[in-house]
Design an enzyme around this catalytic site. Structure first.
Site, mmCIF file in Angstrom:
data_model
loop_
_atom_site.group_PDB
_atom_site.id
_atom_site.type_symbol
_atom_site.label_atom_id
_atom_site.label_comp_id
_atom_site.label_asym_id
_atom_site.label_seq_id
_atom_site.Cartn_x
_atom_site.Cartn_y
_atom_site.Cartn_z
ATOM 1 N N CYS A 79 11.061 -21.093 22.114
ATOM 2 C CA CYS A 79 11.789 -19.851 21.826
ATOM 3 C C CYS A 79 13.170 -20.147 21.245
ATOM 4 O O CYS A 79 13.277 -20.546 20.093
ATOM 5 C CB CYS A 79 11.863 -18.998 23.091
ATOM 6 S SG CYS A 79 12.144 -17.247 22.756
ATOM 7 N N HIS A 170 6.035 -18.616 24.793
ATOM 8 C CA HIS A 170 6.279 -19.267 26.081
ATOM 9 C C HIS A 170 4.971 -19.818 26.651
ATOM 10 O O HIS A 170 4.191 -19.072 27.256
ATOM 11 C CB HIS A 170 6.897 -18.275 27.068
ATOM 12 C CG HIS A 170 8.293 -17.879 26.729
ATOM 13 N ND1 HIS A 170 9.389 -18.630 27.102
ATOM 14 C CD2 HIS A 170 8.775 -16.826 26.021
ATOM 15 C CE1 HIS A 170 10.494 -18.048 26.658
ATOM 16 N NE2 HIS A 170 10.148 -16.961 25.999
ATOM 17 N N GLU A 172 4.636 -21.669 29.196
ATOM 18 C CA GLU A 172 4.732 -21.881 30.633
ATOM 19 C C GLU A 172 4.247 -20.695 31.459
ATOM 20 O O GLU A 172 3.942 -20.852 32.648
ATOM 21 C CB GLU A 172 6.181 -22.228 31.021
ATOM 22 C CG GLU A 172 7.187 -21.110 30.842
ATOM 23 C CD GLU A 172 7.779 -21.026 29.439
ATOM 24 O OE1 GLU A 172 8.840 -20.395 29.283
ATOM 25 O OE2 GLU A 172 7.168 -21.579 28.503
ATOM 26 N N SER A 224 14.804 -25.536 61.813
ATOM 27 C CA SER A 224 14.664 -24.079 61.893
ATOM 28 C C SER A 224 13.270 -23.648 62.300
ATOM 29 O O SER A 224 13.043 -22.479 62.591
ATOM 30 C CB SER A 224 14.997 -23.460 60.530
ATOM 31 O OG SER A 224 14.011 -23.821 59.577
ATOM 32 N N ASP A 228 10.592 -26.253 55.157
ATOM 33 C CA ASP A 228 11.512 -27.169 54.481
ATOM 34 C C ASP A 228 12.141 -28.160 55.452
ATOM 35 O O ASP A 228 12.090 -29.377 55.240
ATOM 36 C CB ASP A 228 12.611 -26.386 53.757
ATOM 37 C CG ASP A 228 12.070 -25.493 52.654
ATOM 38 O OD1 ASP A 228 10.940 -25.746 52.186
ATOM 39 O OD2 ASP A 228 12.760 -24.533 52.268
ATOM 40 N N SER A 229 12.748 -27.635 56.523
ATOM 41 C CA SER A 229 13.419 -28.539 57.455
ATOM 42 C C SER A 229 12.409 -29.427 58.186
ATOM 43 O O SER A 229 12.697 -30.596 58.479
ATOM 44 C CB SER A 229 14.266 -27.755 58.456
ATOM 45 O OG SER A 229 13.472 -26.978 59.330
#
Length: 512
Positions: A79, A170, A172, A224, A228-229
């Protein structure tokens, strides 16, 4: 080291999506602002130029030297990137007389490795107001659409030392049906990347790096109960064992029995975790506070205080572990260079400055879906991996108005019934996030011959990919009826249940 593709970000809303698509090909990919100089490491095999809200003709539009980039590595412009290559090559870019947004179909004009196995007429997604009006003479048009004459092109061999491709559409986005194949052709065939970046290789490289970085020193980390943690802590633990000290704080705003369940799960993982009961400390601090932002700051600030107090009890700790993920990192950097403010939503935002420790962030370059893949490769239980996102302030921002221990218990009971029904009806994994909200509203009800005047609960469920946008989940009526009936019958103090059918935007997922 794994081969790498670099994306230069010009501010496109799709930049993260480009990176995710390339990583789906098992090729490592990083994003950096277009204004930052490129470091030409041996593992770097190609560069992609993102789209942008700018026009290449804007006075302040970013204009890196395209030829110097392409003299070092193969280049793909998307683009804005395609228009920038054309302009710097001597072509003309201007406002389109046929603005093209949405679906279009490619007409392939030349045979080229970039379009290998992609059929003529393939659907692509357009989103642009400028168009390439004239290409430099030695550039070759590879595809057009019904509306625009230059949908894809290749720069002439005299332009740069390496292949330079450009797409006006695009690839993606999922609406570009063969977009992933096109990116694969560029990344694997044109750039020659090896598709060897997998969860297993990531784990081995990360563990080795942490061993080297931390050595025989100690790491402290707040957990937590979220993915993630938990994944970050497991990676650090694999590297240094019980030299990792984890702290899990019960702020009194978790879901019903969550503290005990999470602590049990951590024990199965072999993590060295200390559970801290700080419920009464949080309830006392929150008494009488009804402003949402004030509640958030109070909960976050007190968490830092509790964690800091516990960490000070440990001796000779040099590192602070965090579950920071890639969106946290790249959203903290503007297109025009580092932004003035780093986002404060990391697990323990603010702690590094207070504690004077070095950071260990094993997931710093992973997206959320990649974190889950790594977690599964590590053998972490689905109770952590498939858990719905849960806000840092917990039920404190799902109780509208002032928070009290009594209200928390009401909401915990209603929430437990709702979540269990989602699991029983096999709907839990079909929604991205679900929860209950206690409204500061009481209404009249009738139970038997008794008149009641009790609270109202709102239930919320959304479908989403990343939480940036979300639609309300169209849950079955029989399911909603059972949840309402169960909550009203089983939770004394609640006599009315409503379902939130707002999407994001304009609403947010959480009510506060």
């Amino acid at each position: 080291m794994n081969d790498k593709i670099l994306i230069l970000d010009f501010g496109s809303q799709f930049t993260q999506l480009i990176a995710r698509r390339i990583r789906e090909l098992n090729v490592y990919c990083e994003i950096q602002p277009c204004t930052k100089p490129v470091q030409y490491n041996p593992e770097l095999k190609g560069i992609i130029l993102s789209g942008s809200p700018f026009s290449v003709n804007d006075e302040k539009a970013p204009q890196p030297d395209i030829k110097s980039l392409a003299d070092k590595l193969p280049l793909l412009g998307l683009c804005y990137g395609a228009q920038l290559i054309a302009k710097q090559g001597g072509g003309e870019v201007g406002k389109s007389t046929h603005r093209e947004y949405g679906r279009a179909h490619l007409q392939l004009l030349e045979s080229d490795p970039l379009f290998a196995t992609i059929p003529d007429g393939s659907q692509v997604w357009m989103s642009h107001s400028d168009t390439i009006k004239d290409l430099p003479g030695e550039f070759k048009i590879l595809a057009r659409t019904e509306a625009i004459p230059v949908a894809a092109y290749k720069a002439g061999e005299n332009f740069a030392a390496n292949p330079v491709y450009a797409l006006q559409f695009h690839p993606e986005v999922t609406h570009s049906i063969d977009g992933l194949q096109l990116l694969k052709n560029f990344v694997l065939d044109v750039c020659g990347c090896k598709p060897d970046w997998t969860p297993a290789t990531f784990i081995q490289e990360t563990v080795d790096r942490i061993k080297k970085e931390v050595g025989d020193k100690k790491v402290v980390m707040a957990l937590s109960g979220g993915v993630d943690s938990t994944v970050a802590a497991t990676l650090i633990h694999r590297a240094i064992g019980d030299k990792l000290y984890c702290i899990f704080v019960d702020n009194g705003l978790l879901r019903k029995n969550e503290f005990e369940q999470v602590m049990e799960g951590y024990a199965h993982l072999g993590l060295n975790v200390k559970g801290v009961d700080a419920r009464q400390r949080f309830y006392a601090a929150l008494e009488g506070i009804s402003d949402p932002e004030q509640k958030r700051k109070m909960i976050g600030g007190l968490f830092i205080d509790v964690f800091h107090d516990e960490a000070l009890l440990l001796k000779d700790v040099s590192f602070l572990g965090q579950g920071t993920i890639y969106p946290d990192v790249i959203e903290s950097v503007s297109v025009h260079g580092p932004s003035a403010t780093i986002k404060s939503h990391h697990n323990v935002g603010g702690l590094p400055e207070i504690m004077h420790m070095s950071l260990v962030e094993p997931l710093r370059f992973l997206f959320k879906d990649e974190v889950r893949k790594v977690g599964r490769e590590l053998g972490i239980d689905e109770i952590f991996i498939a858990r719905h996102p849960f806000p840092g302030p917990g039920l404190g921002i799902r109780i509208l108005g002032a928070v009290s221990e009594e209200k928390v218990k009401l909401l915990q009971e209603a929430d437990a019934i709702y979540i269990q029904n989602l699991r029983d009806f096999e709907l839990y994994h079909q929604v991205w996030q679900a929860g209950t909200i206690l409204l500061p509203v009481q209404s009249v009800g009738v139970m038997g011959d008794e008149r009641t005047y009790e609270y109202t609960i709102a239930i919320r469920a959304v479908t989403s990919v990343d939480g940036m946008t979300a639609d309300w989940a169209h849950l079955p009526y029989d399911f909603l009826a059972k949840v309402s009936n169960d909550i009203i019958n089983q939770v004394r103090g609640i006599n009315r249940v409503v379902y939130d059918i707002s999407s994001k935007p304009p609403a947010t997922i959480e009510w506060e």
